[in-house]
Design an enzyme around this catalytic site. Structure first.
Site: not given
Ligand SMILES: *Cc1c(COP(=O)(O)O)cnc(C)c1O
Length: 432
Positions: A107
């Site tokens: 993210k």
């Molecule tokens: C947010 C997140 C996901 C999922 O990603 P999406 O875009 O919501 O599908 C997977 N792994 C981690 C570590 C995350 O923080």
């Protein structure tokens, strides 16, 4: 490129407008209005192109003339002092590590680009913004780190007192400067309700409030950059698959956009935990969102993925078209643990629970499609999930250096009640 709401009841907007609005006025999500053909851009890329250079080029290709080449470059240089890494852990299984940013999770890519582009666009108009956001722990830390030090933006983060992990709390409360953590005497739902209420509160209408939540287009677009970058490292034409551990389906949506723009990748595998509404939809043709259940890969515990609206739009609500592009695979908690253990002992590679869900899905996919290489997106550093990784392997992973440093810093948070007027009064006294 212009953008429009997935619900089609709002006017088309520029990138800048979509960025500061977050959600469309009709409650939908912004999506690209057109589908540019970037085939020649993709094929012109060298297999050694640095991530930053690729990101700046793609930003211009998508958003010029609104974002010109020079602006794109300055946004990218400011956003990314980190890059993905690409590791072939096992012949045919490449891991795209997306956890080398400040909060050690993928993210960071979206949050950093959002923060830098907002700051840059505000500077051009000599304006300021106040980001108000609620977090249950993990997402808030990527936002806090990304906006830290941006001179045109103040960030207010609400988190539920006593309900986030000690590491998460440190990530939210030790940055200082333009980041303020409000420790709410309540639960996550209170935090979310308070943040939401602030945006429609007449008493706060004069404050330049904005949001930074995960559905913002400014977080989605930059996630397409690393799919393209990974492709330059592999250059498979023909059968090749990206495997994406998915929860809210923002990450995989960005990859599907890149494919729609001409990236020659013909297969995407959505790997989920027990929260498997999308794999179930692909199997049965019925989309049935539901409440989420808790799993070891908790950042993927989403029962009603908001990006489903963008996917529906991309595939004209036709499950047959969906199936041509995406395959869904589900991995339970027990298998997740077993996979972390096995990957550690067999390949000497430590992965977080989310990445492990993806790893198992990659194996299943390759059993069904022998010889097809895959790139697995690794979404977080294993050291962020110490308890689960230790439970699986008997080995306690080290906290990544960037986070270990935070543990030594002093928490600074402002305690606050859990009503909408508690937040209103605080915002007015601080910014009014
Ligand atoms: C947010 C997140 C996901 C999922 O990603 P999406 O875009 O919501 O599908 C997977 N792994 C981690 C570590 C995350 O923080």
């Amino acid at each position: 490129m212009d953008f429009i709401s997935t619900r089609n009841n709002s006017e088309r907007v520029s990138f800048t407008e979509a960025l500061f609005r977050g959600l469309a006025p009709d409650g939908g999500l912004y999506r690209p209005l057109s589908t540019p053909d970037l085939t020649s851009f993709f094929t012109s890329l060298s297999d050694k192109v640095p991530f930053n250079e690729l990101a700046a080029g793609l930003t211009t290709a998508l958003l010029a003339p609104e974002i010109d080449q020079e602006t794109a470059k300055s946004i990218i240089m400011d956003a990314f002092d980190f890059a993905p890494r690409f590791v072939e852990v096992f012949p045919g299984i490449h891991v795209l590590e997306l956890f080398h940013g400040p909060s050690c999770a993928f993210k960071d890519f979206g949050a950093s680009f959002l923060a830098s582009s907002m700051n840059r666009l505000l500077a051009g108009r000599d304006e300021r913004a106040i980001i108000v956001t609620a977090t249950s722990g993990d997402t808030g830390s990527a936002v806090a780190q990304a906006f830290h030090g941006k001179n045109r933006i103040d960030v207010v983060i609400l988190y539920p007192s006593g309900r986030v992990s000690p590491l998460q709390e440190k990530q939210l409360t030790t940055l200082g400067g333009n980041i303020t953590a409000l420790e709410v005497n309540g639960n996550f739902d209170d935090c979310q309700r308070m943040a939401k209420a602030a945006f429609t509160d007449d008493a706060l209408a004069d404050l330049p409030l904005s949001s930074a939540n995960s559905i913002n287009l400014g977080r989605l677009i930059p996630q397409s950059f690393y799919y393209v970058w990974a492709w330059t490292r592999m250059r498979y034409i023909g059968d090749f698959a990206f495997v994406v551990p998915s929860g809210n389906f923002g990450n995989i949506t960005a990859g599907l956009y890149a494919a729609a723009w001409g990236l020659p990748v013909n297969r995407f595998v959505a790997a989920t935990n027990a929260n498997d509404v999308v794999p179930e939809y692909l199997k049965t043709g019925n989309y049935r969102p539901r409440s989420s259940v808790a799993t070891f890969s908790n950042a993927m515990d989403v029962g009603a993925p908001s990006n489903y609206e963008r996917l529906e739009d991309l595939y004209h609500k036709d499950v047959e078209v969906f199936r041509k592009h995406i395959e869904g695979l589900t991995v339970d908690d027990e298998t997740t643990l077993e996979t972390i253990r096995r990957v550690h002992f067999d390949y000497h590679y430590l992965c977080c629970p989310h990445t492990a869900v993806g790893w198992r899905a990659a194996e299943i996919y390759r059993d069904r499609n022998p010889g097809v290489p895959v790139a697995l997106l690794s979404t977080a550093h294993p050291g962020k999930f110490v308890e689960i990784v230790e439970k699986a392997t008997g080995r306690r992973p080290e906290l990544p250096g960037a986070l270990a440093k935070l543990m030594e810093r002093k928490k600074e948070a402002i305690p606050i009640g859990n009503t909408d007027s508690d937040l209103r009064n605080w915002l007015l006294s601080r910014f009014g």
